[in-house]
Design a protein around this motif. Structure first.
Motif, PDB file in Angstrom:
ATOM      1  N   ALA A   1       0.837  -1.206   0.000  1.00 51.10           N
ATOM      2  CA  ALA A   1       0.000   0.000   0.000  1.00 51.10           C
ATOM      3  C   ALA A   1       0.870   1.254   0.000  1.00 51.10           C
ATOM      4  N   TYR A   2       1.931   1.259   0.791  1.00 53.23           N
ATOM      5  CA  TYR A   2       2.870   2.390   0.822  1.00 53.23           C
ATOM      6  C   TYR A   2       3.474   2.617  -0.565  1.00 53.23           C
ATOM      7  N   LEU A   3       3.908   1.547  -1.194  1.00 56.73           N
ATOM      8  CA  LEU A   3       4.513   1.669  -2.525  1.00 56.73           C
ATOM      9  C   LEU A   3       3.502   2.153  -3.556  1.00 56.73           C
ATOM     10  N   ALA A   4       2.222   1.838  -3.332  1.00 54.01           N
ATOM     11  CA  ALA A   4       1.157   2.270  -4.248  1.00 54.01           C
ATOM     12  C   ALA A   4       0.697   3.698  -3.971  1.00 54.01           C
ATOM     13  N   GLY A   5       1.250   4.331  -2.933  1.00 60.21           N
ATOM     14  CA  GLY A   5       0.931   5.734  -2.677  1.00 60.21           C
ATOM     15  C   GLY A   5       0.228   6.032  -1.368  1.00 60.21           C
ATOM     16  N   ASP A   6      -0.161   4.998  -0.610  1.00 61.96           N
ATOM     17  CA  ASP A   6      -0.771   5.223   0.706  1.00 61.96           C
ATOM     18  C   ASP A   6       0.360   5.381   1.718  1.00 61.96           C
ATOM     19  N   LEU A   7       0.831   6.604   1.864  1.00 60.64           N
ATOM     20  CA  LEU A   7       2.031   6.861   2.655  1.00 60.64           C
ATOM     21  C   LEU A   7       1.843   6.636   4.148  1.00 60.64           C
ATOM     22  N   ASP A   8       0.617   6.565   4.611  1.00 57.26           N
ATOM     23  CA  ASP A   8       0.356   6.331   6.034  1.00 57.26           C
ATOM     24  C   ASP A   8       0.213   4.847   6.369  1.00 57.26           C
ATOM     25  N   ALA A   9       0.267   3.982   5.378  1.00 58.22           N
ATOM     26  CA  ALA A   9       0.017   2.552   5.591  1.00 58.22           C
ATOM     27  C   ALA A   9       0.992   1.923   6.582  1.00 58.22           C
ATOM     28  N   LEU A  10       2.242   2.340   6.558  1.00 56.65           N
ATOM     29  CA  LEU A  10       3.236   1.735   7.453  1.00 56.65           C
ATOM     30  C   LEU A  10       3.011   2.123   8.905  1.00 56.65           C
ATOM     31  N   ASP A  11       2.353   3.257   9.128  1.00 58.00           N
ATOM     32  CA  ASP A  11       2.145   3.763  10.492  1.00 58.00           C
ATOM     33  C   ASP A  11       1.280   2.834  11.333  1.00 58.00           C
ATOM     34  N   ALA A  12       0.399   2.082  10.710  1.00 58.06           N
ATOM     35  CA  ALA A  12      -0.542   1.233  11.442  1.00 58.06           C
ATOM     36  C   ALA A  12       0.072  -0.103  11.866  1.00 58.06           C
ATOM     37  N   VAL A  13       1.250  -0.414  11.362  1.00 55.24           N
ATOM     38  CA  VAL A  13       1.880  -1.704  11.656  1.00 55.24           C
ATOM     39  C   VAL A  13       2.619  -1.616  12.989  1.00 55.24           C
ATOM     40  N   GLN A  14       2.371  -2.593  13.844  1.00 53.91           N
ATOM     41  CA  GLN A  14       3.040  -2.634  15.143  1.00 53.91           C
ATOM     42  C   GLN A  14       4.483  -3.086  14.957  1.00 53.91           C
ATOM     43  N   VAL A  15       5.402  -2.370  15.622  1.00 56.56           N
ATOM     44  CA  VAL A  15       6.828  -2.693  15.547  1.00 56.56           C
ATOM     45  C   VAL A  15       7.401  -2.784  16.959  1.00 56.56           C
ATOM     46  N   SER A  16       8.513  -3.483  17.069  1.00 60.01           N
ATOM     47  CA  SER A  16       9.212  -3.585  18.346  1.00 60.01           C
ATOM     48  C   SER A  16      10.690  -3.795  18.064  1.00 60.01           C
ATOM     49  N   GLN A  17      11.507  -2.961  18.724  1.00 62.10           N
ATOM     50  CA  GLN A  17      12.946  -3.173  18.615  1.00 62.10           C
ATOM     51  C   GLN A  17      13.603  -2.809  19.939  1.00 62.10           C
ATOM     52  N   PRO A  18      14.752  -3.427  20.197  1.00 58.02           N
ATOM     53  CA  PRO A  18      15.416  -3.191  21.475  1.00 58.02           C
ATOM     54  C   PRO A  18      16.056  -1.810  21.513  1.00 58.02           C
ATOM     55  N   GLY A  19      16.430  -1.403  22.695  1.00 58.73           N
ATOM     56  CA  GLY A  19      17.147  -0.145  22.841  1.00 58.73           C
ATOM     57  C   GLY A  19      16.938   0.447  24.217  1.00 58.73           C
ATOM     58  N   THR A  20      17.763   1.426  24.517  1.00 60.84           N
ATOM     59  CA  THR A  20      17.648   2.158  25.774  1.00 60.84           C
ATOM     60  C   THR A  20      16.373   2.990  25.756  1.00 60.84           C
ATOM     61  N   ALA A  21      16.012   3.541  26.887  1.00 58.77           N
ATOM     62  CA  ALA A  21      14.835   4.408  26.956  1.00 58.77           C
ATOM     63  C   ALA A  21      14.994   5.595  26.014  1.00 58.77           C
ATOM     64  N   THR A  22      16.189   6.148  25.933  1.00 57.64           N
ATOM     65  CA  THR A  22      16.451   7.282  25.030  1.00 57.64           C
ATOM     66  C   THR A  22      16.245   6.878  23.582  1.00 57.64           C
ATOM     67  N   ARG A  23      16.804   5.732  23.200  1.00 57.15           N
ATOM     68  CA  ARG A  23      16.666   5.270  21.817  1.00 57.15           C
ATOM     69  C   ARG A  23      15.199   4.999  21.490  1.00 57.15           C
ATOM     70  N   LYS A  24      14.463   4.411  22.414  1.00 55.92           N
ATOM     71  CA  LYS A  24      13.040   4.139  22.183  1.00 55.92           C
ATOM     72  C   LYS A  24      12.258   5.449  22.005  1.00 55.92           C
ATOM     73  N   ARG A  25      12.602   6.489  22.771  1.00 56.59           N
ATOM     74  CA  ARG A  25      11.945   7.798  22.603  1.00 56.59           C
ATOM     75  C   ARG A  25      12.245   8.363  21.219  1.00 56.59           C
ATOM     76  N   LEU A  26      13.488   8.225  20.781  1.00 58.47           N
ATOM     77  CA  LEU A  26      13.864   8.730  19.459  1.00 58.47           C
ATOM     78  C   LEU A  26      13.159   7.944  18.357  1.00 58.47           C
ATOM     79  N   HIS A  27      13.079   6.640  18.486  1.00 57.70           N
ATOM     80  CA  HIS A  27      12.378   5.837  17.478  1.00 57.70           C
ATOM     81  C   HIS A  27      10.895   6.177  17.451  1.00 57.70           C
ATOM     82  N   ALA A  28      10.289   6.411  18.616  1.00 57.01           N
ATOM     83  CA  ALA A  28       8.881   6.819  18.662  1.00 57.01           C
ATOM     84  C   ALA A  28       8.707   8.173  17.981  1.00 57.01           C
TER      85      ALA A  28
END
Length: 166
Positions: free
Chosen positions: A63-90
């Motif tokens: 959907a993103y590649l087809a032009g729905d630029l917000d499509a990736l926002d709805a996908v749940q993600v999880s990655q490791p990191g410090t509290a600072t890194r998690k704030r930056l990723h958010a």
């Protein structure tokens, strides 16, 4: 088990890795093991299996590649990191498609002082979930594209794609 799927894109294959429906890694590589080895030892201990379809994550990429630029926002993600890194990723996930910010602006959006631009750069460099956590939208304040883990041409394409689709 970590499930992996290769999704074709105009700038090469995108490896998606998911655990129980949550994306734990994504990157522009034809070899999912390149992403797998960057995961925590705990996740690596679950093993890797290439599958035909990851469902919502791969649908969102198409959907993103087809032009729905917000499509990736709805996908749940999880990655490791410090509290600072998690704030930056958010904060990265809040940067809207078609816009860019500097590393200092990203740090500010994460509630950190402008002097934390170096931490923002490090968070981008360690990001395991491109383009869902859109580090391609961060540019140096001095101009140009800066670096990108998957190469500047991929970063340029992503920014141009988002600009065209708006």
């Amino acid at each position: 088990m970590i499930a992996a799927q290769l999704v074709p894109t105009p700038v090469g294959p995108l490896s998606l890795l998911s655990r129980e429906g949550v994306v734990v890694a994504a990157g522009f590589t034809a070899d999912p093991t390149e992403m797998f080895v960057r995961l925590t030892p705990e996740l690596q201990s679950e093993g890797l299996e290439v599958v035909d379809d990851l469902g919502a994550a791969s649908e969102a990429v198409r959907a993103y590649l087809a032009g729905d630029l917000d499509a990736l926002d709805a996908v749940q993600v999880s990655q490791p990191g410090t509290a600072t890194r998690k704030r930056l990723h958010a904060a990265l996930r809040e940067v809207k498609a078609g816009t860019t910010v500097s590393y200092a602006e990203l740090a500010e959006r994460a509630g950190m002082p402008r002097t934390a631009a170096r931490a923002a750069g490090s968070a981008c460099a360690q990001n395991l979930i491109a383009p869902f956590v859109p580090c391609h939208r961060v540019l140096p304040s001095v101009g140009g594209y800066g670096g990108y883990y998957y190469g500047v041409p991929v970063k340029e394409w992503l920014i141009a794609h988002e600009s065209r689709a708006l």
